[in-house]
Design a protein around this motif. Structure first.
Motif, short mmCIF file in Angstrom:
data_model
loop_
_atom_site.label_atom_id
_atom_site.label_comp_id
_atom_site.label_asym_id
_atom_site.label_seq_id
_atom_site.Cartn_x
_atom_site.Cartn_y
_atom_site.Cartn_z
N GLU A 198 -5.65 4.01 4.87
CA GLU A 198 -6.34 4.56 3.70
C GLU A 198 -6.78 6.00 3.94
O GLU A 198 -6.71 6.83 3.03
CB GLU A 198 -7.55 3.69 3.34
CG GLU A 198 -7.18 2.33 2.79
CD GLU A 198 -8.41 1.53 2.37
OE1 GLU A 198 -9.52 2.13 2.35
OE2 GLU A 198 -8.28 0.34 2.06
N HIS A 199 -7.24 6.29 5.16
CA HIS A 199 -7.69 7.65 5.46
C HIS A 199 -6.54 8.64 5.31
O HIS A 199 -6.72 9.71 4.69
CB HIS A 199 -8.24 7.71 6.89
CG HIS A 199 -8.46 9.10 7.39
ND1 HIS A 199 -9.49 9.91 6.92
CD2 HIS A 199 -7.77 9.86 8.30
CE1 HIS A 199 -9.44 11.08 7.53
NE2 HIS A 199 -8.41 11.08 8.36
N HIS A 200 -5.38 8.32 5.86
CA HIS A 200 -4.23 9.22 5.77
C HIS A 200 -3.83 9.44 4.31
O HIS A 200 -3.61 10.58 3.88
CB HIS A 200 -3.05 8.64 6.54
CG HIS A 200 -3.27 8.53 8.02
ND1 HIS A 200 -3.53 9.61 8.81
CD2 HIS A 200 -3.27 7.44 8.83
CE1 HIS A 200 -3.67 9.21 10.06
NE2 HIS A 200 -3.53 7.90 10.10
N VAL A 201 -3.70 8.35 3.56
CA VAL A 201 -3.27 8.46 2.17
C VAL A 201 -4.28 9.27 1.36
O VAL A 201 -3.91 10.12 0.54
CB VAL A 201 -3.08 7.06 1.56
CG1 VAL A 201 -2.81 7.16 0.05
CG2 VAL A 201 -1.93 6.32 2.25
N PRO A 207 0.82 -1.22 0.00
CA PRO A 207 0.00 0.00 0.00
C PRO A 207 0.85 1.26 0.00
O PRO A 207 2.00 1.28 0.44
CB PRO A 207 -0.80 -0.13 1.30
CG PRO A 207 0.02 -1.01 2.18
CD PRO A 207 0.70 -1.98 1.25
N ASP A 208 0.25 2.34 -0.51
CA ASP A 208 0.90 3.65 -0.49
C ASP A 208 1.13 4.10 0.95
O ASP A 208 0.45 3.64 1.88
CB ASP A 208 0.05 4.69 -1.20
CG ASP A 208 -0.16 4.38 -2.67
OD1 ASP A 208 0.51 3.45 -3.18
OD2 ASP A 208 -0.97 5.07 -3.32
N LEU A 209 2.07 5.02 1.12
CA LEU A 209 2.30 5.57 2.46
C LEU A 209 2.66 7.03 2.37
O LEU A 209 3.07 7.54 1.32
CB LEU A 209 3.36 4.78 3.22
CG LEU A 209 4.82 4.77 2.70
CD1 LEU A 209 5.58 6.00 3.17
CD2 LEU A 209 5.53 3.53 3.20
N VAL A 210 2.52 7.71 3.50
CA VAL A 210 2.89 9.12 3.64
C VAL A 210 4.04 9.19 4.65
O VAL A 210 4.01 8.52 5.69
CB VAL A 210 1.71 9.96 4.15
CG1 VAL A 210 2.14 11.42 4.35
CG2 VAL A 210 0.54 9.87 3.19
#
Length: 282
Positions: free
Chosen positions: A246-249, A229-232
């Motif tokens: 998912e909310h953060h991304v 998954p993507d990350l910040v």
């Protein structure tokens, strides 16, 4: 499968968590069944603990996985123990940033907003050295190591499989004089060169852009495998925060889209930077 030890460790943690959740057990229940602590299971799933192939064997027996999946997970565990090229530089690169570099090296998509400094992947040696020297409590040797790692990281933008990279920088980062005007002139020329790379997009958020939806720098990484998954990523002076939900991304993606809309076009951004280069040449 992603290539760096960091990415393999992250993939392993993700797969182990998926197996436990599919089984319907809590970390504490799995730990009790295997005579482990629940915290050990949690550390395995968050990537904060070393995982041995024997641990994988025990978990896979408990979850009743296939032999193929067990061997795949054991392979990930073994490969996660290897050291990345950036990890040989000791104290020049803090452990929390080692993690980021490993993930960055495997990213297929990179989105970054810089509010105060120019992107590390575009920095000259002189600019990077000035940043590490000013106010840093590092030895000259560690500063050399830190600068070397930063410069070596930049090769990812020219690889055949270079990530789709989009950089937005605040106008303050363009005009803030690090070192002296000559140093900044060379640095901004490097930024313009980097912006010409086929996989790089660069925008400047001007002073008169009004309000915008962020309060500091951040980076978003996306990966080629859908299982990753993507990350910040956001860092500070002594640590960093990795946000994967998912909310953060989703919220950071919206913020980045807002920045793109408020920033100058790539063409106008290049003209602004060129005008500042001329100012520094005077």
């Amino acid at each position: 499968m992603a290539g760096s030890p960091t990415a393999r460790r992250r993939r392993l943690s993700i797969e182990l968590k998926k197996l436990r959740e599919k089984s319907g057990h809590t970390c504490a229940q799995v730990g009790d069944a295997l005579d482990w602590s629940g915290s050990k299971v949690n550390r395995m799933e968050t990537g904060s603990g070393r995982i041995q192939p024997s641990d994988i064997d025990a978990l896979c027996r408990f979850y009743s996985t296939s032999d193929e999946l067990r061997e795949f997970l054991k392979s990930l565990a073994r490969q996660a123990k290897t050291r990345g090229w950036w990890q040989v530089h000791g104290a020049g690169v803090p452990e929390w940033f080692n993690i980021y570099i490993g993930l960055e090296q495997d990213a297929s998509v990179l989105r970054q907003y810089q509010s105060e400094l120019l992107p590390g992947l575009m920095q000259t040696e002189e600019y990077a050295r000035e940043l590490h020297t000013t106010g840093a409590h590092m030895s000259a040797e560690d500063i050399d190591r830190a600068v070397r790692v930063r410069l070596e990281r930049q090769s990812m933008l020219t690889r055949p499989d270079a990530p789709d990279a989009w950089f937005i920088m605040n106008e303050g980062a363009v005009r803030n004089i690090i070192g002296d005007r000559a140093l900044m002139r060379g640095q901004l020329e490097r930024v313009l060169e980097s912006a010409e790379l086929p996989t790089v997009t660069l925008q400047v958020l001007p002073f008169d852009s009004g309000t915008y939806p962020v309060t500091g720098s951040f980076t978003m990484l996306g990966f080629p495998a859908p299982e990753d998954p993507d990350l910040v990523y956001r860092d500070g002076i002594t640590d960093a925060v990795y946000l994967e939900g998912e909310h953060h991304v989703r919220e950071y993606s919206r913020a980045f889209d807002g920045l793109r809309a408020a920033a100058l076009s790539p063409q106008r951004s290049a003209r602004l930077i060129k005008s500042v280069v001329k100012e520094y040449a005077g």
